[in-house]
Enzyme design. Structure first.
Site, PDB file in Angstrom:
ATOM      1  N   GLU A 144       0.806  -1.216   0.000  1.00 25.25           N
ATOM      2  CA  GLU A 144       0.000   0.000   0.000  1.00 25.25           C
ATOM      3  C   GLU A 144       0.841   1.270   0.000  1.00 25.25           C
ATOM      4  OE1 GLU A 144      -2.065  -3.458   1.683  1.00 25.25           O
ATOM      5  OE2 GLU A 144      -0.164  -2.497   2.191  1.00 25.25           O
ATOM      6  N   SER A 145       2.131   1.215   0.112  1.00 22.56           N
ATOM      7  CA  SER A 145       3.118   2.293   0.005  1.00 22.56           C
ATOM      8  C   SER A 145       4.242   2.094   1.014  1.00 22.56           C
ATOM      9  CB  SER A 145       2.523   3.693   0.089  1.00 22.56           C
ATOM     10  OG  SER A 145       3.475   4.609  -0.420  1.00 22.56           O
TER      11      SER A 145
ATOM     12  N   HIS B 264      13.151   8.271  10.752  1.00 19.43           N
ATOM     13  CA  HIS B 264      14.475   8.859  10.939  1.00 19.43           C
ATOM     14  C   HIS B 264      14.497   9.311  12.390  1.00 19.43           C
ATOM     15  CE1 HIS B 264      15.023   8.783   6.615  1.00 19.43           C
ATOM     16  NE2 HIS B 264      13.803   9.274   6.535  1.00 19.43           N
TER      17      HIS B 264
ATOM     18  N   CYS C 197      -2.360   3.607   0.658  1.00 16.65           N
ATOM     19  CA  CYS C 197      -3.500   3.715  -0.241  1.00 16.65           C
ATOM     20  C   CYS C 197      -4.426   2.523   0.008  1.00 16.65           C
ATOM     21  CB  CYS C 197      -3.030   3.760  -1.696  1.00 16.65           C
ATOM     22  SG  CYS C 197      -2.204   2.246  -2.248  1.00 16.65           S
TER      23      CYS C 197
END
Length: 165
Positions: free
Chosen positions: A112-113, A118, A133
């Site tokens: 989905e992505s 970090h 998504c």
């Protein structure tokens, strides 16, 4: 270092189950799965919610006063729990532990992505981005981040990516 070990370090190995050797799976907006190459009624996986159509929800998450953001195994476990809570599909995780400050940078690649992190442990700060998504629920990941890193302050900004004019 051997070629295979070097490729594995880069997340590009061909023999150790990396994302380059996994069968591609498509998750439709209706939540059903179809193997790549087979017909699916909708291939773009855009979302239609509350009268808005867009590619996905992108959350920018800032964690201040965060704990355990320098522990590689813990960060990986929290990211995996985020993926599960959001109902997403994990393809690959790659994390890098920096020295001397012990910060961690990395990404969980999803069907989905992605979720990226970090961290700056010397400042008790972590910056994450959660983009999903389809039927995935990225906001569910925020509570997992709160539980996993016990920040004193959390800021979340939402952007609907690919929203039409």
């Amino acid at each position: 270092m051997s070629r295979d070990a070097a490729l594995f370090q880069l997340g590009m190995d061909l023999d150790r189950g990396s994302s380059t050797t996994q069968e591609e799976v498509s998750v439709s907006a209706a939540g059903s799965e179809a193997v790549a190459g087979q017909p699916d009624e909708r291939k773009d996986h855009f979302i239609l919610r509350d009268g808005k159509e867009y590619a996905g929800t992108h959350l920018i998450v800032d964690l201040w006063g965060a704990k355990r953001i320098d522990e590689l195994d813990h960060v990986e476990a929290v990211l995996k729990r985020c993926v599960e809570a959001a109902g997403a599909t994990l393809l690959h995780i790659h994390l890098h532990h920096f020295t001397p400050n012990d910060g961690i940078s990395g990404v969980a690649v999803l069907a989905e992505s992605h979720i990226s992190i970090h961290s700056w442990p010397e400042r008790e700060y972590a910056a994450l981005d959660v983009f999903m998504c389809g039927d995935a629920q990225p906001h569910e990941a925020v509570e997992v981040l709160r539980e996993g890193f016990a920040p004193s302050y959390v800021a979340v900004t939402e952007h609907l990516r690919g929203q039409g004019l």
